[in-house]
Design a protein around this motif. Structure first.
Motif, short mmCIF file in Angstrom:
data_model
loop_
_atom_site.label_atom_id
_atom_site.label_comp_id
_atom_site.label_asym_id
_atom_site.label_seq_id
_atom_site.Cartn_x
_atom_site.Cartn_y
_atom_site.Cartn_z
N THR A 31 18.59 -41.64 -53.07
CA THR A 31 18.03 -40.86 -54.17
C THR A 31 17.66 -39.46 -53.71
OG1 THR A 31 17.17 -42.87 -55.20
CG2 THR A 31 16.16 -40.79 -55.87
N ALA A 32 17.12 -39.36 -52.51
CA ALA A 32 16.74 -38.04 -51.97
C ALA A 32 17.97 -37.16 -51.80
CB ALA A 32 16.03 -38.22 -50.64
N ALA A 33 19.07 -37.77 -51.38
CA ALA A 33 20.33 -37.01 -51.24
C ALA A 33 20.81 -36.53 -52.59
CB ALA A 33 21.38 -37.88 -50.55
N GLU A 34 20.73 -37.44 -53.59
CA GLU A 34 21.14 -37.05 -54.95
C GLU A 34 20.25 -35.94 -55.49
OE1 GLU A 34 20.95 -40.67 -57.09
OE2 GLU A 34 22.84 -41.48 -56.28
N THR A 35 18.95 -36.04 -55.22
CA THR A 35 18.01 -35.01 -55.67
C THR A 35 18.34 -33.67 -55.02
OG1 THR A 35 16.27 -36.67 -55.95
CG2 THR A 35 15.57 -34.37 -55.79
N LYS A 36 18.66 -33.72 -53.74
CA LYS A 36 19.00 -32.48 -53.02
C LYS A 36 20.25 -31.84 -53.62
CE LYS A 36 19.87 -30.72 -48.39
NZ LYS A 36 20.01 -31.08 -46.95
N THR A 37 21.24 -32.70 -53.90
CA THR A 37 22.49 -32.18 -54.49
C THR A 37 22.23 -31.59 -55.87
OG1 THR A 37 23.79 -33.83 -53.30
CG2 THR A 37 24.82 -32.82 -55.23
N MET A 38 21.39 -32.31 -56.63
CA MET A 38 21.08 -31.83 -57.98
C MET A 38 20.27 -30.55 -57.92
SD MET A 38 19.51 -34.12 -61.06
CE MET A 38 20.87 -35.25 -60.87
N THR A 39 19.42 -30.41 -56.95
CA THR A 39 18.62 -29.19 -56.80
C THR A 39 19.52 -28.00 -56.50
OG1 THR A 39 16.73 -30.47 -56.00
CG2 THR A 39 16.75 -28.11 -55.49
N VAL A 40 20.50 -28.26 -55.66
CA VAL A 40 21.45 -27.19 -55.33
C VAL A 40 22.21 -26.74 -56.58
CG1 VAL A 40 23.55 -26.64 -54.04
CG2 VAL A 40 21.69 -27.91 -52.92
N LYS A 41 22.65 -27.72 -57.34
CA LYS A 41 23.38 -27.39 -58.58
C LYS A 41 22.49 -26.63 -59.56
CE LYS A 41 26.63 -31.28 -58.52
NZ LYS A 41 27.06 -32.49 -59.24
N ARG A 42 21.28 -27.08 -59.68
CA ARG A 42 20.34 -26.43 -60.63
C ARG A 42 20.06 -25.00 -60.19
NH1 ARG A 42 15.40 -23.72 -61.46
NH2 ARG A 42 14.50 -24.37 -63.44
N ASN A 43 19.86 -24.80 -58.89
CA ASN A 43 19.59 -23.45 -58.37
C ASN A 43 20.80 -22.53 -58.57
OD1 ASN A 43 17.03 -24.18 -57.59
ND2 ASN A 43 17.62 -24.67 -55.47
N ALA A 44 21.99 -23.11 -58.39
CA ALA A 44 23.21 -22.31 -58.57
C ALA A 44 23.37 -21.89 -60.04
CB ALA A 44 24.41 -23.13 -58.11
N ALA A 45 23.06 -22.85 -60.94
CA ALA A 45 23.17 -22.54 -62.38
C ALA A 45 22.12 -21.50 -62.76
CB ALA A 45 22.98 -23.83 -63.18
N ASP A 46 20.95 -21.63 -62.20
CA ASP A 46 19.89 -20.67 -62.52
C ASP A 46 20.26 -19.29 -62.01
OD1 ASP A 46 17.12 -20.24 -63.53
OD2 ASP A 46 16.77 -19.69 -61.42
N LEU B 49 20.30 -29.35 -66.35
CA LEU B 49 20.16 -29.66 -64.92
C LEU B 49 18.68 -29.77 -64.52
CD1 LEU B 49 22.97 -27.43 -63.38
CD2 LEU B 49 22.91 -29.94 -63.46
N ALA B 50 17.86 -28.92 -65.13
CA ALA B 50 16.41 -28.96 -64.82
C ALA B 50 15.81 -30.29 -65.28
CB ALA B 50 15.73 -27.78 -65.47
N GLU B 51 16.21 -30.76 -66.45
CA GLU B 51 15.71 -32.02 -66.99
C GLU B 51 16.18 -33.20 -66.11
OE1 GLU B 51 15.91 -34.60 -71.15
OE2 GLU B 51 16.79 -32.58 -71.07
N GLU B 52 17.45 -33.17 -65.72
CA GLU B 52 17.97 -34.26 -64.88
C GLU B 52 17.30 -34.24 -63.50
OE1 GLU B 52 22.15 -33.68 -64.74
OE2 GLU B 52 22.50 -34.39 -66.80
N LEU B 53 17.04 -33.01 -63.01
CA LEU B 53 16.38 -32.89 -61.71
C LEU B 53 14.96 -33.44 -61.76
CD1 LEU B 53 16.38 -31.95 -58.80
CD2 LEU B 53 15.73 -29.66 -59.60
#
Length: 295
Positions: free
Chosen positions: A83-98, A121-125
């Protein structure tokens, strides 16, 4: 007879001073106390064995529980890591979109699309972070339970070591007490044999003393009754007297039967037959002044 009874009573009182030695009851009491100690130790050993068996079962059960708790910790840790790995990946995606949103002209057609993507992405994160937080809680709880199980396991092992040490001490004490009991029983047997020997010796001494008392009493009664000693030893009569002559030719008569007129009573006291019928070897006794006898 009063003098005879007095002599016998006195002699019995005297011999009572030499009664059989009283073997103290300390040995018997000590044996009883030692037997009680052995019984208590054996009971303690049985209780320790039972306790140790129970502890062994508890330890085995607790060890299984520790392994199970550790497996749950590992499983929860794996889920958390994923889950932590998925969160990290999702954080990267969210930051890139932002970042892309910030670079997009707000008047362009792609701005709205990018903004919606960022919000999604923010909601999913946020959901992912919530999931990660829950899984972290699960891991923390599992680790706490595993730690408690491990502590309980160590406590049980420590208790078992204590019981085993107590068991060893009790067994050593039991061996010592049994050796002591054996020595005491040997001592008691020796005392019993010594007491039997002492009793036998005392009985022989008392028998000899009673025989002597009876003999002394008989002699004393004879002296009291006739004023003469009836022991048959030597010729103590005055030389030349009729009594001296008769003692010489008839050595069986008493040495101290007194004057001739007393010989009838003295002979009767010594158990000889005294009557008026003459026979060969008999002694003729005249009363004082009888038929010209000396007064």
């Amino acid at each position: 007879m009063k003098l005879k009874k007095t002599i016998i009573t006195t002699l019995l009182l005297w011999t009572s001073l030499f009664a059989s030695p009283a073997f103290a009851s300390e040995t018997t009491d000590t044996i009883k106390n030692t037997q009680d100690k052995i019984a208590d130790i054996q009971k303690q050993i049985q209780e320790n064995k039972k306790h140790n068996t129970q502890l062994a079962a508890y330890i085995k059960e607790q060890h299984s529980k520790v392994e199970q708790e550790q497996e749950e910790v590992q499983s929860a840790a794996i889920d958390l890591a994923k889950t932590a790995a998925e969160t990290k990946t999702m954080t990267v995606k969210r930051n890139a979109a932002d970042h892309m949103l910030q670079m997009t002209n707000i008047n362009s057609s792609s701005y709205v699309f990018t903004k919606e993507k960022v919000e999604r992405l923010a909601e999913e994160l946020e959901k992912q972070e919530t999931k990660q937080a829950k899984e972290q809680s699960v891991v923390d709880k599992a680790e706490a339970k595993a730690k408690q199980a491990q502590t309980a396991y160590r406590d049980l092992v420590a208790q078992q070591k204590t019981v085993i040490a107590e068991q060893k001490t009790a067994e050593q004490k039991l061996t010592s007490e049994k050796a002591q009991l054996k020595n005491l029983e040997t001592k008691k047997q020796e005392e019993k044999v010594a007491k039997a020997k002492a009793a036998k010796a005392q009985a022989a001494k008392e028998k000899a003393a009673k025989e002597k008392a009876a003999k002394d009493a008989t002699t004393a009664v004879a002296k009291q009754s006739h004023g003469v000693d009836h022991s048959n030893s030597g010729n103590a009569y005055e030389w030349g007297q009729c009594t001296w002559y008769v003692k010489t030719v008839a050595p069986w008569v008493g040495t101290y039967w007194g004057n001739g007129c007393q010989w009838g009573a003295s002979a009767a006291a010594d158990g000889y037959r005294v009557d008026s019928t003459p026979e060969v070897g008999a002694v003729a006794v005249f009363a004082a002044g009888q038929n010209g006898a000396n007064a």
